[in-house]
Design a protein around this motif. Structure first.
Motif, short mmCIF file in Angstrom:
data_model
loop_
_atom_site.label_atom_id
_atom_site.label_comp_id
_atom_site.label_asym_id
_atom_site.label_seq_id
_atom_site.Cartn_x
_atom_site.Cartn_y
_atom_site.Cartn_z
N GLY A 10 57.26 16.75 55.43
CA GLY A 10 58.26 15.81 54.95
C GLY A 10 58.79 14.95 56.09
N ALA A 11 60.03 14.50 55.95
CA ALA A 11 60.61 13.58 56.93
C ALA A 11 60.56 14.16 58.35
N GLY A 12 61.03 15.40 58.50
CA GLY A 12 61.09 16.01 59.84
C GLY A 12 59.73 16.45 60.34
N GLU A 29 51.02 21.79 54.61
CA GLU A 29 51.81 21.05 53.61
C GLU A 29 51.04 21.04 52.30
N PRO A 30 51.63 21.57 51.21
CA PRO A 30 50.88 21.66 49.95
C PRO A 30 50.83 20.37 49.13
N GLN A 33 62.75 10.40 49.79
CA GLN A 33 63.77 10.81 48.81
C GLN A 33 65.03 9.95 48.83
N ALA A 58 52.83 27.61 52.99
CA ALA A 58 53.06 28.79 53.84
C ALA A 58 53.78 29.82 52.98
N VAL A 101 60.51 22.92 56.45
CA VAL A 101 60.16 23.08 55.03
C VAL A 101 61.21 22.54 54.05
N CYS A 129 71.79 15.40 51.49
CA CYS A 129 72.57 14.19 51.24
C CYS A 129 73.76 14.43 50.32
N LYS A 170 77.03 8.79 44.81
CA LYS A 170 76.46 7.43 44.87
C LYS A 170 75.99 7.01 43.48
N GLY A 184 65.47 19.48 60.48
CA GLY A 184 65.76 19.04 59.12
C GLY A 184 66.55 20.03 58.28
N ASP A 185 66.39 19.89 56.97
CA ASP A 185 67.25 20.55 55.99
C ASP A 185 67.17 22.08 56.02
N THR A 228 70.38 15.29 56.16
CA THR A 228 69.84 13.99 55.76
C THR A 228 68.59 13.66 56.57
N ALA A 229 67.85 12.64 56.10
CA ALA A 229 66.70 12.16 56.88
C ALA A 229 67.19 11.54 58.18
N ALA A 230 68.37 10.94 58.13
CA ALA A 230 68.95 10.34 59.34
C ALA A 230 69.20 11.42 60.39
N LYS A 233 70.73 -0.25 53.56
CA LYS A 233 70.27 0.92 52.81
C LYS A 233 69.07 0.57 51.92
C1 FAD Z 1 68.62 11.83 45.82
C2 FAD Z 1 68.54 11.93 47.31
C3 FAD Z 1 69.18 10.98 48.09
C4 FAD Z 1 69.13 11.07 49.47
N1 FAD Z 1 69.72 10.08 50.21
C5 FAD Z 1 69.60 10.10 51.55
C6 FAD Z 1 70.10 9.01 52.34
O1 FAD Z 1 70.66 8.05 51.82
N2 FAD Z 1 69.97 9.07 53.68
C7 FAD Z 1 69.34 10.12 54.29
O2 FAD Z 1 69.19 10.10 55.51
N3 FAD Z 1 68.86 11.18 53.57
C8 FAD Z 1 68.98 11.19 52.23
N4 FAD Z 1 68.45 12.23 51.49
C9 FAD Z 1 68.05 13.48 52.15
C10 FAD Z 1 66.67 13.44 52.81
O3 FAD Z 1 65.69 13.09 51.88
C11 FAD Z 1 66.37 14.82 53.39
O4 FAD Z 1 67.47 15.25 54.16
C12 FAD Z 1 65.14 14.77 54.28
O5 FAD Z 1 64.01 14.46 53.50
C13 FAD Z 1 64.96 16.10 55.00
O6 FAD Z 1 63.75 16.15 55.68
P1 FAD Z 1 62.99 17.56 55.82
O7 FAD Z 1 61.74 17.28 56.58
O8 FAD Z 1 63.91 18.59 56.31
O9 FAD Z 1 62.65 17.99 54.32
P2 FAD Z 1 61.73 17.23 53.27
O10 FAD Z 1 61.61 15.79 53.60
O11 FAD Z 1 62.24 17.61 51.95
O12 FAD Z 1 60.29 17.87 53.52
C14 FAD Z 1 60.01 19.23 53.34
C15 FAD Z 1 58.51 19.38 53.19
O13 FAD Z 1 58.17 20.75 53.30
C16 FAD Z 1 57.18 21.05 52.33
N5 FAD Z 1 57.25 22.49 52.05
C17 FAD Z 1 58.20 23.15 51.34
N6 FAD Z 1 57.91 24.46 51.32
C18 FAD Z 1 56.77 24.62 52.05
C19 FAD Z 1 55.97 25.74 52.39
N7 FAD Z 1 56.30 26.98 51.97
N8 FAD Z 1 54.86 25.55 53.13
C20 FAD Z 1 54.54 24.31 53.57
N9 FAD Z 1 55.26 23.20 53.27
C21 FAD Z 1 56.36 23.36 52.52
C22 FAD Z 1 57.54 20.17 51.14
O14 FAD Z 1 56.42 19.97 50.29
C23 FAD Z 1 58.01 18.89 51.83
O15 FAD Z 1 56.94 17.97 52.00
C24 FAD Z 1 68.44 12.15 50.10
C25 FAD Z 1 67.78 13.09 49.31
C26 FAD Z 1 67.82 12.99 47.94
C27 FAD Z 1 67.08 14.00 47.09
#
Ligand code: FAD
Length: 459
Positions: A42-44, A65-66, A73, A108, A135, A192, A198, A328-329, A338-340, A413
């Motif tokens: 994902g993002a991170g 990544e599955p 998002q 995983a 994840v 988020c 919002k 990340g999350d 957040t993605a930020a 945005k």
């Molecule tokens: C409605 C909404 C609005 C948002 N608005 C904002 C905004 O305005 N600004 C902002 O900065 N952020 C916003 N976000 C939040 C942002 O999308 C997340 O914080 C960000 O994507 C986190 O990145 P991440 O890599 O931690 O997780 P994710 O981007 O969610 O990626 C996680 C990845 O891990 C994979 N995964 C999960 N489990 C496993 C596993 N067991 N094995 C292998 N892979 C796995 C998933 O398939 C996914 O691809 C918003 C989110 C939503 C849903």
């Protein structure tokens, strides 16, 4: 063959340095081994893999990544508001993961940090010298009685939080003819934390444009006891809420949906006797409870009591295993998810991990200050651009008061941030706005005081 033997012996030496038992058995030939494994694309995860794949070279970095599809998002708020199409939030996963990394298209299911191994759902064992866990969060709609099934039978129920339900939001807004429009915020950490309100502001604006606001009660039922964690933005949001005649009920957590009777049951979190309150709904946007994904929660050596990856909040290095990092999350870093935030964490993580790989100390190096951002869209054409740090203090980029509703921030945005995400962040080239903040504020910066150093990468 000779090369892989050399690589194995190098990796073996490195793991021994770390006091870990990686590659200690003869079954190594049956396992796949990488210098760096990133779990989650994902993002991170994608941006971290991009930062390392070209430097470490082909075959050295794997991403587990599955999903076939990568979702931006943050766009889903705009999809729900009818401002963007769902397809604009998607790209094929293969097109965003870095060319030089190997994509293990699987999930995983378990982590063995003692033996530096991740096992995937098809039983494949993946060995790593260094591991980054990214994840994200798991959506737990099923923790609310009646969900997710009710989404199938009730077109007035929607949720911007999942790819299956975000496409229901705008049609539900268009079909709404007045009555109770309810927006929920669950009793868990979420990604988020601004997104549940919002969509409420967009909906309220939409109802006014559609001429049905007079017959509509806009209701925000939140598990929290504040509207937003940062006082400056909370004060401004409360003004918006008052001016727009929105009803806010604090400490209300959605526990059941009864689509046949159009009823939503909320637990009153401030009641000792387990009291509940039932609302009739004509439209409801649900933000689900969330948690770390189950396989991570089950890895007891890696997580804190709440199930989040236990990392040092300043360096992103795991607190027990020096060759494991998180972004990340899914981490326990105490900032708004957040993605930020992930972008700014990526800068620190890449330095911490590179230092660890080079056998250099992580300190002094850049230190994560909790930077996170939440573009609080308050209507079509309006946005309060919240940016803040670990201490919930504003950390604004632009040289004006970002607590005011502005068209310029709405355009940032809607149009600028998606471009930054797809073209810079996923390529590992966007580390958050810190450098721009310094420029725009003529060198004044309230963030981390650590001086960045870039240790060279050694394979
Ligand atoms: C409605 C909404 C609005 C948002 N608005 C904002 C905004 O305005 N600004 C902002 O900065 N952020 C916003 N976000 C939040 C942002 O999308 C997340 O914080 C960000 O994507 C986190 O990145 P991440 O890599 O931690 O997780 P994710 O981007 O969610 O990626 C996680 C990845 O891990 C994979 N995964 C999960 N489990 C496993 C596993 N067991 N094995 C292998 N892979 C796995 C998933 O398939 C996914 O691809 C918003 C989110 C939503 C849903």
């Amino acid at each position: 063959m000779a090369t892989s033997k050399v690589l194995l012996s190098v990796l073996k030496g490195k793991c021994a340095d770390l006091g870990l038992k990686c590659f200690s058995t003869s079954s190594v030939q049956h396992k796949k081994s990488y210098k760096l494994v990133v779990v989650g694309g994902g993002a991170g995860g994608c941006s971290t893999a991009a930062k390392f794949a070209s430097k470490l070279g082909k075959g050295q970095v794997a991403v587990i990544e599955p999903s076939d599809t990568h979702y931006y998002q943050p766009l889903w708020t705009l999809v729900g508001g009818g401002l963007k199409s769902f397809s604009q939030s998607n790209r094929p996963m293969g097109s965003v993961l870095p060319r030089d990394c190997e994509w293990i298209k699987d999930r995983a299911v378990s982590f063995d940090p003692e033996n530096c191994t991740v096992t995937t759902s098809n039983g494949q064992q993946v060995n790593y010298e260094y591991l980054v866990i990214a994840v994200g969060l798991q959506l737990n709609y099923h923790h609310i009685k009646g969900l997710p099934e009710a989404f199938e039978v009730d077109s007035s129920l929607c949720s911007n939080y999942s790819r299956q339900t975000v496409i229901k939001t705008f049609p539900a807004l268009q079909a709404f003819k007045g009555g109770n429009a309810i927006f929920t915020f669950p009793n868990t950490p979420i990604k988020c934390a601004g997104a549940p309100q919002k969509i409420m502001y967009l909906a309220e604006h939409y109802f006014r444009k559609a001429g049905i606001r007079e017959n509509t009660d806009v209701i925000y039922n939140t598990s929290l006891n504040v509207i937003f964690a940062v006082k400056k933005y909370a004060d401004r949001l409360l003004e918006v809420i008052k001016n727009r005649n929105i009803n806010v009920n604090y400490q209300r957590s959605l526990i059941e949906v009864r689509p046949d009777r159009k009823e939503a049951v909320f637990a009153k979190l401030n009641s000792d006797s387990g009291e509940t309150e039932t609302f009739h709904y004509d439209f409801m946007h649900v933000t689900p409870p969330m948690s770390a994904p189950d396989p991570l929660k089950a890895a007891k050596k890696l997580v804190n009591e709440a199930g989040f990856l236990d990392v040092n909040q300043y360096t992103l290095q795991h607190t027990m295993y020096p060759n494991i990092f998180g972004i990340g999350d899914c981490t326990n870093v105490p900032t708004s998810k957040t993605a930020a935030a992930a972008a700014s964490q990526g800068f620190v993580l890449s330095h911490s991990l590179a230092a660890q790989m080079a056998g250099q100390p992580i300190h002094p190096g850049p230190s994560y200050d909790g930077y996170t951002s939440c573009p609080l869209i308050t209507g079509y054409g309006k946005c309060i651009m919240a940016e803040f740090d670990f201490d919930a203090q504003p950390l604004e980029t632009f040289p004006f008061d970002q607590g005011k509703e502005r068209l310029s921030m709405y355009l940032v945005k809607k149009d600028l941030l998606p471009k930054i995400y797809w073209n810079l962040m996923l390529n590992g080239q966007w580390n958050g706005p810190k450098a721009y903040r310094k420029m725009m504020r003529l060198g004044f910066d309230t963030g981390s005081k650590h001086i960045p150093t870039t240790p060279s990468l050694k394979v």
